[in-house]
Design a protein around this motif. Structure first.
Motif, PDB file in Angstrom:
ATOM      1  N   PHE A   1       0.839  -1.205   0.000  1.00  0.00           N
ATOM      2  CA  PHE A   1       0.000   0.000   0.000  1.00  0.00           C
ATOM      3  C   PHE A   1       0.876   1.257   0.000  1.00  0.00           C
ATOM      4  CE2 PHE A   1      -2.122   3.447   2.254  1.00  0.00           C
ATOM      5  CZ  PHE A   1      -3.362   3.513   1.641  1.00  0.00           C
ATOM      6  N   LEU A   2       1.884   1.265   0.865  1.00  0.00           N
ATOM      7  CA  LEU A   2       2.736   2.455   0.987  1.00  0.00           C
ATOM      8  C   LEU A   2       3.515   2.702  -0.309  1.00  0.00           C
ATOM      9  CD1 LEU A   2       4.131   1.984   4.626  1.00  0.00           C
ATOM     10  CD2 LEU A   2       2.237   3.474   3.879  1.00  0.00           C
ATOM     11  N   VAL A   3       4.040   1.626  -0.885  1.00  0.00           N
ATOM     12  CA  VAL A   3       4.784   1.765  -2.140  1.00  0.00           C
ATOM     13  C   VAL A   3       3.850   2.280  -3.241  1.00  0.00           C
ATOM     14  CG1 VAL A   3       5.918   0.459  -3.992  1.00  0.00           C
ATOM     15  CG2 VAL A   3       6.568   0.070  -1.599  1.00  0.00           C
ATOM     16  N   GLY A   4       2.659   1.707  -3.284  1.00  0.00           N
ATOM     17  CA  GLY A   4       1.694   2.128  -4.299  1.00  0.00           C
ATOM     18  C   GLY A   4       1.337   3.590  -4.145  1.00  0.00           C
ATOM     19  N   ARG A   5       1.176   4.002  -2.909  1.00  0.00           N
ATOM     20  CA  ARG A   5       0.815   5.399  -2.664  1.00  0.00           C
ATOM     21  C   ARG A   5       1.953   6.347  -3.077  1.00  0.00           C
ATOM     22  NH1 ARG A   5      -2.685   8.815   0.141  1.00  0.00           N
ATOM     23  NH2 ARG A   5      -1.582  10.267   1.494  1.00  0.00           N
ATOM     24  N   ALA A   6       3.178   5.973  -2.707  1.00  0.00           N
ATOM     25  CA  ALA A   6       4.322   6.815  -3.067  1.00  0.00           C
ATOM     26  C   ALA A   6       4.463   6.920  -4.589  1.00  0.00           C
ATOM     27  CB  ALA A   6       5.606   6.256  -2.450  1.00  0.00           C
ATOM     28  N   GLU A   7       4.287   5.791  -5.267  1.00  0.00           N
ATOM     29  CA  GLU A   7       4.518   5.758  -6.719  1.00  0.00           C
ATOM     30  C   GLU A   7       3.407   6.451  -7.520  1.00  0.00           C
ATOM     31  OE1 GLU A   7       6.990   4.644  -8.592  1.00  0.00           O
ATOM     32  OE2 GLU A   7       8.242   3.573  -7.142  1.00  0.00           O
ATOM     33  N   THR A   8       2.235   6.596  -6.926  1.00  0.00           N
ATOM     34  CA  THR A   8       1.116   7.160  -7.698  1.00  0.00           C
ATOM     35  C   THR A   8       0.796   8.576  -7.215  1.00  0.00           C
ATOM     36  OG1 THR A   8      -0.474   6.051  -6.219  1.00  0.00           O
ATOM     37  CG2 THR A   8       0.138   4.899  -8.255  1.00  0.00           C
ATOM     38  N   THR A   9      -0.135   8.675  -6.270  1.00  0.00           N
ATOM     39  CA  THR A   9      -0.548  10.012  -5.836  1.00  0.00           C
ATOM     40  C   THR A   9       0.578  10.753  -5.117  1.00  0.00           C
ATOM     41  OG1 THR A   9      -1.504   8.955  -3.880  1.00  0.00           O
ATOM     42  CG2 THR A   9      -2.988   9.453  -5.678  1.00  0.00           C
ATOM     43  N   GLY A  10       1.464   9.991  -4.452  1.00  0.00           N
ATOM     44  CA  GLY A  10       2.606  10.620  -3.784  1.00  0.00           C
ATOM     45  C   GLY A  10       3.521  11.289  -4.802  1.00  0.00           C
ATOM     46  N   PHE A  11       3.766  10.581  -5.893  1.00  0.00           N
ATOM     47  CA  PHE A  11       4.646  11.127  -6.932  1.00  0.00           C
ATOM     48  C   PHE A  11       4.014  12.359  -7.602  1.00  0.00           C
ATOM     49  CE2 PHE A  11       6.165  11.064 -11.417  1.00  0.00           C
ATOM     50  CZ  PHE A  11       7.476  11.456 -11.151  1.00  0.00           C
ATOM     51  N   VAL A  12       2.723  12.283  -7.876  1.00  0.00           N
ATOM     52  CA  VAL A  12       2.043  13.444  -8.473  1.00  0.00           C
ATOM     53  C   VAL A  12       2.135  14.645  -7.520  1.00  0.00           C
ATOM     54  CG1 VAL A  12      -0.187  14.366  -9.221  1.00  0.00           C
ATOM     55  CG2 VAL A  12       0.484  12.037  -9.854  1.00  0.00           C
ATOM     56  N   ALA A  13       1.840  14.391  -6.233  1.00  0.00           N
ATOM     57  CA  ALA A  13       1.922  15.474  -5.243  1.00  0.00           C
ATOM     58  C   ALA A  13       3.335  16.052  -5.208  1.00  0.00           C
ATOM     59  CB  ALA A  13       1.521  14.953  -3.862  1.00  0.00           C
ATOM     60  N   ALA A  14       4.336  15.153  -5.312  1.00  0.00           N
ATOM     61  CA  ALA A  14       5.734  15.598  -5.252  1.00  0.00           C
ATOM     62  C   ALA A  14       6.062  16.501  -6.443  1.00  0.00           C
ATOM     63  CB  ALA A  14       6.655  14.381  -5.229  1.00  0.00           C
TER      64      ALA A  14
END
Ligand code: GDP
Ligand code: MG
Lengths: 224, 271
Positions: free
Chosen positions: A45-58
């Motif tokens: 879950f954490l990896v998925g979040r970082a790679e998707t919405t986390g990356f967009v936010a970044a």
């Protein structure tokens, strides 16, 4: 390289009083739906979040930092609408603005800076993060890293309250994610001066749907 | 209505770049309401005290309420169902299972909720903030409220007041609620009040029951007096703060702990 590291730690610290503790980053509805039930599931879950919405936010945080540093206020407004367009769930758009408003409230109080006046009253969290990073003298990559850290540290902190899990396992997953977050921050920072419309648009549709379900629950631990 | 749903009416689903900066929407101190926190363990009667105050004082003051919920917005719903205030003047903040944090370490959500309420219903005279019931150590930050009540009840046991702690010892007012139940739980109210007064070094204590109007009218008088002091500038906010030094009886005659350095001690009604 070492320049500004202390400021970055301040910005990324979950103890910054910006109300992040009330949110699970989508983990609560995901656990409830049975899609995460153990440490391995949490890590995915954490990896998925970082790679998707986390990356967009970044990427948006990096872009906001770059734009405010060169005084391009109009461009901040374009970032707001482009981020709306990348957030299909009305609930998640609202949460992002609530968290953005809270972060703005804290940062403009503890570190007043003319940059903050360039934001509206309820800006998106990644945009505020970018502006706050600039106000602290940090650069686009720092802004990206701060929001990536937040995107995984928030749900990780919520995990202990939501599921049967050893907190050491939670933090082991965070430790394993550090290189990934560095890599994602580099990649996000590469987009800092891209056109707003060209910024990354990775998505996590199931998280959007889960957030819409979650908002209708009568009893819940977390606000999102 | 849930807080998030409520807030979405304030959060336009579009960029608000053209709007004023934060500072302009934040009420200035001269115009802002008296903010009173109501803390205390779960079930002692915080919501009931707030309902009583609203019912008795709403002819004199324009009041708004913020509740802090742990799992639900039940407190807000209870207060709305009591019909003591227009429903829209009662708002719930979701605290992510951290009621303690929301009133003490990270008050930003509550602060924004209070400011929104003050802006939307200006001018308000009093905003009451109910803490999500936590343990005996939870008190409001002086950054959030001007004064606070700490609510205990006789059903929690006659000893609780004697045990002290920041809320019991330092809140502006200690309320000992449900005194109508005292005889059923073998509590000597006079003794409990005396213990509390000792722990509080003279700060006020009120023993009340919603079934005894003469007791709740004392509570209302206390709020009226506080309001007058707030308006004329003579009210000095105090912070119950960390644990005060306290005395442990032991064989060798006891010793005094001083909890220095601002440590937060999470003893839940220890000893
Ligand atoms: N007998 C009695 N019950 C009371 C009194 N005040 C409140 N209660 C009851 O105590 C319970 C908890 O009250 P509530 O206000 O919800 O407590 P809170 O959790 O601190 O907000 C409810 O069932 C109330 O009806 C009182 O003065 N006397
Ligand atoms: Mg209550």
């Amino acid at each position: 390289m070492a320049q500004g590291q202390a400021a970055l730690l301040l910005l990324a610290d979950g103890r910054l009083p910006a109300g992040g503790y009330a949110h699970s980053g989508g983990l609560e509805p995901t656990v409830q739906a049975g899609r995460v039930s153990d440490a391995a599931g949490l890590e995915r879950f954490l990896v998925g979040r970082a790679e998707t919405t986390g990356f967009v936010a970044a990427a948006f945080a990096a872009a906001a930092c770059e734009r405010v540093a060169r005084d391009d206020t109009a461009a901040l407004s374009a970032l707001e609408s482009e981020l709306d367009a990348r957030t299909p769930s009305p609930e998640l758009r609202s949460v992002s603005r609530i968290l953005g408003r809270q972060l703005l409230r804290v940062m403009s109080t503890i570190h007043p800076h003319p940059h903050f006046a360039r934001l509206g009253t309820v800006p998106h969290q990644p945009v505020v993060m970018g502006v706050a990073a600039a106000a602290l003298g940090l650069g686009p990559r720092d802004a990206a890293l701060a929001i990536l850290h937040e995107s995984v540290a928030g749900p990780a902190a919520a995990a202990a309250k939501l599921m049967r899990i050893d907190p050491f396992d939670v933090h082991a997953a965070l430790a394993r994610a550090t290189e990934r977050l560095d890599r994602l921050a580099d990649a996000a920072a590469n987009h800092a001066d891209a056109l707003a419309s060209e910024l990354p648009s990775r998505g996590a549709p199931l998280s959007d749907i889960a957030a819409e379900h979650h908002r209708s629950w009568n009893v819940r631990l977390f606000a999102s | 209505m849930r807080w998030s749903a409520k807030l979405s009416t304030l959060v336009p689903d579009k960029p608000a770049m053209e709007e004023n900066s934060m500072a302009k929407t934040t009420p200035t101190n001269e115009h802002r309401a008296l903010r009173i926190g109501v803390a205390g363990p779960v079930g002692t009667g915080k919501s009931s005290v707030i309902a009583t105050l609203c019912r008795s004082l709403s002819d004199e003051f324009v009041i708004g309420v913020i509740t802090n919920d742990i799992y639900t917005d039940e407190d807000a719903r209870f207060l709305r169902s009591e019909g003591v205030l227009p429903a829209e003047r009662i708002r719930a903040v979701e605290t992510g299972a951290c009621p303690h944090t929301a009133i003490r370490d990270d008050v930003t959500m509550n602060l924004i909720a209070i400011e929104d309420l003050e802006r939307d219903f200006a001018p308000l005279d009093i905003v009451l903030v109910e803490s999500g019931g936590d343990n005996l150590t939870a008190t409001f930050s002086p950054a959030l409220v001007d004064a606070q009540l700490f609510v205990l009840d006789v059903a929690g046991g006659g000893d609780v007041a004697r045990k002290g702690g920041p809320g019991i010892g330092g809140a502006d007012l200690l309320v000992i609620n449900k005194v109508d139940l005292a005889e059923h739980v073998d509590v000597d109210v006079g003794q409990m009040v005396a213990d509390a007064e000792k722990a509080r070094e003279g700060r006020p204590v009120l023993a009340i029951s919603r079934k005894r109007p003469e007791t709740t009218s004392q509570l209302c008088d206390w709020v009226r007096q506080l309001y007058r002091a707030y308006v004329d500038g003579s009210h000095a906010p105090v912070d119950p703060g960390p644990m005060a030094p306290h005395f442990h009886a032991t064989d060798d005659g006891g010793h005094v702990h001083s909890h220095e350095g601002g440590h937060t001690h999470h003893h839940h009604g220890h000893e």
